[in-house]
Enzyme design. Sequence first.
Site, PDB file in Angstrom:
ATOM      1  N   ASN A 169      42.430  29.006  39.312  1.00 18.32           N
ATOM      2  CA  ASN A 169      42.049  27.618  39.606  1.00 18.32           C
ATOM      3  C   ASN A 169      40.603  27.261  39.254  1.00 18.32           C
ATOM      4  O   ASN A 169      40.304  26.120  38.962  1.00 18.32           O
ATOM      5  CB  ASN A 169      42.385  27.240  41.054  1.00 18.32           C
ATOM      6  CG  ASN A 169      41.705  28.103  42.071  1.00 18.32           C
ATOM      7  OD1 ASN A 169      41.174  29.175  41.740  1.00 18.32           O
ATOM      8  ND2 ASN A 169      41.695  27.678  43.314  1.00 18.32           N
ATOM      9  N   GLU A 264      38.082  37.418  48.195  1.00 21.99           N
ATOM     10  CA  GLU A 264      38.167  36.026  48.645  1.00 21.99           C
ATOM     11  C   GLU A 264      39.601  35.595  48.395  1.00 21.99           C
ATOM     12  O   GLU A 264      40.009  35.402  47.262  1.00 21.99           O
ATOM     13  CB  GLU A 264      37.178  35.147  47.874  1.00 21.99           C
ATOM     14  CG  GLU A 264      35.716  35.468  48.170  1.00 21.99           C
ATOM     15  CD  GLU A 264      35.299  35.153  49.600  1.00 21.99           C
ATOM     16  OE1 GLU A 264      36.008  34.401  50.300  1.00 21.99           O
ATOM     17  OE2 GLU A 264      34.262  35.680  50.030  1.00 21.99           O
ATOM     18  N   CYS A 298      41.343  26.850  47.042  1.00 20.06           N
ATOM     19  CA  CYS A 298      41.421  27.727  48.215  1.00 20.06           C
ATOM     20  C   CYS A 298      40.973  26.963  49.453  1.00 20.06           C
ATOM     21  O   CYS A 298      41.515  27.148  50.536  1.00 20.06           O
ATOM     22  CB  CYS A 298      40.566  28.965  48.010  1.00 20.06           C
ATOM     23  SG  CYS A 298      38.867  28.620  47.602  1.00 20.06           S
TER      24      CYS A 298
HETATM   25  P1  NAP Z   1      46.692  35.668  42.156  1.00 24.65           P
HETATM   26  O1  NAP Z   1      48.085  35.518  41.681  1.00 24.65           O
HETATM   27  O2  NAP Z   1      46.419  36.564  43.297  1.00 24.65           O
HETATM   28  O3  NAP Z   1      45.860  36.160  40.869  1.00 24.65           O
HETATM   29  C1  NAP Z   1      44.478  36.359  40.939  1.00 24.65           C
HETATM   30  C2  NAP Z   1      44.065  37.319  39.856  1.00 24.65           C
HETATM   31  O4  NAP Z   1      44.639  38.597  40.093  1.00 24.65           O
HETATM   32  C3  NAP Z   1      44.511  36.919  38.456  1.00 24.65           C
HETATM   33  O5  NAP Z   1      43.478  37.238  37.572  1.00 24.65           O
HETATM   34  C4  NAP Z   1      45.714  37.826  38.213  1.00 24.65           C
HETATM   35  O6  NAP Z   1      45.970  38.065  36.855  1.00 24.65           O
HETATM   36  C5  NAP Z   1      45.225  39.076  38.898  1.00 24.65           C
HETATM   37  N1  NAP Z   1      46.270  40.045  39.252  1.00 24.65           N
HETATM   38  C6  NAP Z   1      47.597  39.857  39.412  1.00 24.65           C
HETATM   39  N2  NAP Z   1      48.197  41.032  39.764  1.00 24.65           N
HETATM   40  C7  NAP Z   1      47.220  41.955  39.822  1.00 24.65           C
HETATM   41  C8  NAP Z   1      47.183  43.340  40.151  1.00 24.65           C
HETATM   42  N3  NAP Z   1      48.267  44.017  40.475  1.00 24.65           N
HETATM   43  N4  NAP Z   1      45.998  43.966  40.124  1.00 24.65           N
HETATM   44  C9  NAP Z   1      44.876  43.313  39.814  1.00 24.65           C
HETATM   45  N5  NAP Z   1      44.828  42.004  39.497  1.00 24.65           N
HETATM   46  C10 NAP Z   1      45.993  41.335  39.507  1.00 24.65           C
HETATM   47  O7  NAP Z   1      46.058  34.261  42.531  1.00 24.65           O
HETATM   48  P2  NAP Z   1      46.095  32.904  41.692  1.00 24.65           P
HETATM   49  O8  NAP Z   1      47.489  32.380  41.693  1.00 24.65           O
HETATM   50  O9  NAP Z   1      45.408  33.077  40.382  1.00 24.65           O
HETATM   51  O10 NAP Z   1      45.157  31.963  42.592  1.00 24.65           O
HETATM   52  C11 NAP Z   1      45.648  31.288  43.696  1.00 24.65           C
HETATM   53  C12 NAP Z   1      45.253  31.993  44.981  1.00 24.65           C
HETATM   54  O11 NAP Z   1      43.873  32.256  44.973  1.00 24.65           O
HETATM   55  C13 NAP Z   1      45.508  31.143  46.203  1.00 24.65           C
HETATM   56  O12 NAP Z   1      46.060  31.934  47.220  1.00 24.65           O
HETATM   57  C14 NAP Z   1      44.110  30.669  46.591  1.00 24.65           C
HETATM   58  O13 NAP Z   1      43.971  30.329  47.943  1.00 24.65           O
HETATM   59  C15 NAP Z   1      43.297  31.842  46.196  1.00 24.65           C
HETATM   60  N6  NAP Z   1      41.896  31.469  45.989  1.00 24.65           N
HETATM   61  C16 NAP Z   1      40.973  31.895  46.899  1.00 24.65           C
HETATM   62  C17 NAP Z   1      39.640  31.545  46.749  1.00 24.65           C
HETATM   63  C18 NAP Z   1      38.625  32.001  47.741  1.00 24.65           C
HETATM   64  O14 NAP Z   1      37.454  32.028  47.381  1.00 24.65           O
HETATM   65  N7  NAP Z   1      38.995  32.379  48.958  1.00 24.65           N
HETATM   66  C19 NAP Z   1      39.243  30.759  45.666  1.00 24.65           C
HETATM   67  C20 NAP Z   1      40.206  30.339  44.762  1.00 24.65           C
HETATM   68  C21 NAP Z   1      41.533  30.716  44.926  1.00 24.65           C
HETATM   69  P3  NAP Z   1      47.208  37.324  36.107  1.00 24.65           P
HETATM   70  O15 NAP Z   1      46.843  35.885  36.065  1.00 24.65           O
HETATM   71  O16 NAP Z   1      47.247  37.962  34.791  1.00 24.65           O
HETATM   72  O17 NAP Z   1      48.427  37.585  36.932  1.00 24.65           O
END
Ligand code: NAP
Length: 503
Positions: A169, A264, A298
């Site tokens: 995002n 995070e 988030c």
């Molecule tokens: P996500 O599916 O958890 O993916 C995050 C990152 O992890 C991506 O780069 C993804 O790569 C990678 N990834 C996936 N599987 C992995 C594995 N087994 N090992 C290591 N890395 C792996 O999250 P998202 O859909 O991108 O983002 C949405 C989530 O992020 C929401 O839950 C949101 O609340 C949270 N978020 C939190 C914050 C905060 O600061 N608290 C800020 C922004 C977003 P791929 O894309 O290649 O799968």
Amino acid sequence: MAGTGIFTEILDGEVYKYYSDGEWRTSSSGKSVAIVNPATRKTQYKVQACTQEEVNKVMEMAKSAQKSWAKTPLWKRAELLHKAAAILKDNKAPIAESLVKEIAKPAKDSVTEVVRSGDLISYCAEEGVRILGEGKFLLSDSFPGNERTKYCLTSKIPLGVVLAIPPFNYPVNLAVSKIAPALIAGNSLVLKPPTQGAVSCLHMVHCFHLAGFPKGLISCITGKGSEIGDFLTMHPAVNCISFTGGDTGISISKKAGMIPLQMELGGKDACIVLEDADLDLVASNIIKGGFSYSGQRCTAVKVVLVMESVADELVEKVKAKVAKLTVGPPEENCDITAVVSESSANFIEGLVMDAKEKGATFCQEYKREGNLIWPLLLDNVRPDMRIAWEEPFGPVLPVLRISSVEEGINHCNASNFGLQGCVFTKDINKAMLISDAMETGTVQINSAPARGPDHFPFQGLKDSGIGSQGVTNSINLMTKVKTTVINLPTPSYSMGDGFISRL
Ligand code: NAP
């Protein structure tokens, strides 16, 4: 345009290259990963599917480059970061264009993300030269039983190789929020960008390349997280993982070794509205907080907990504002754009259907075309509905009516998340008590939750994270304390007389 001008060398035919040892390379896998444009649902870009051998190589180079980087004067590290920030800001247009195409972020917000990222890099460089240039001096006689015979000097030293994994995002901003503190602190950096957002990240990395950072210090490995992720996060060369994303972070933290983690993760940020709140202010903040970037933040407002006596009036005000939100392509700066993927849209729809079956009031008709979901306010949501607890990450916002402030606080605290929350009231004393009672990393008083400004501390409790972000906290997390103790043969007190006789 993306992949042209100064960015030509990052593209090989129609597939973007990965970055290793100071050069743009094509993976020996011969495979690529498609990035689907969320709005058109057609393949927009392709990136390399890197191999485990390529990860090993990158880690080896990162380890060796870090040794000399740690010996580079702090002011020189800062100078290079400032240079990268300037190149990034000068080239905001093609990077913003990739954000529009791969994550459907509205064009104006995409430009803002790149500029904000440049500012974050510069701020980090400035903060780094100050906080890393300072240490502590401790004297032994403050601890019982000790004389003043020991002088302890502390300084901050780098951890080694930092692995950065941002989410889709804010791919550029949340990548630089890890890269800049890691580098200023003397670490090397391996970036694994999100697949949706990888091309924007590759452009951003090229700005660091053009700034002239040493070979191997920064690398960028592309590929699906589900395929290459475990190999990266469990790699023995990694000394720190800075991750932002969803539940994946919880499984990473269970598998990672004994290294510092900055996690995070998700949130279910509650907005508690008291009877004396300024309802116009609340309504604007619910719109900004709940529907900006189609709710894919988030820190989006993810549940409204409003006192029953003012609920009708608030819902009417929010409904009127929802009706004014524009829905459509990100290129046209529409407020609501397609959510990131079909699976995400299906998940959101599942939450909406569950709420429908259980009797929530739909303030608008539910409408979806492909990945585009029209903004939806669900009133009279009850705790037995999934949407009361789960993070939709889309333009759908539940309203729960509460009969006491305690009920609101209890709902907020019963969540497994604890990222941020907000409370609206004119009574600052009440607001402080509510803030103290809410189990979240941050509470905003009279404003929607927000991660920025980027130098503020930012952290989640419970399943929302480990560690704290924000420029200073990130630099501190990516360093450890080293001490040197000078042992004197006899106690010595400043200005104490008779020192000659003690020599
Ligand atoms: P996500 O599916 O958890 O993916 C995050 C990152 O992890 C991506 O780069 C993804 O790569 C990678 N990834 C996936 N599987 C992995 C594995 N087994 N090992 C290591 N890395 C792996 O999250 P998202 O859909 O991108 O983002 C949405 C989530 O992020 C929401 O839950 C949101 O609340 C949270 N978020 C939190 C914050 C905060 O600061 N608290 C800020 C922004 C977003 P791929 O894309 O290649 O799968």
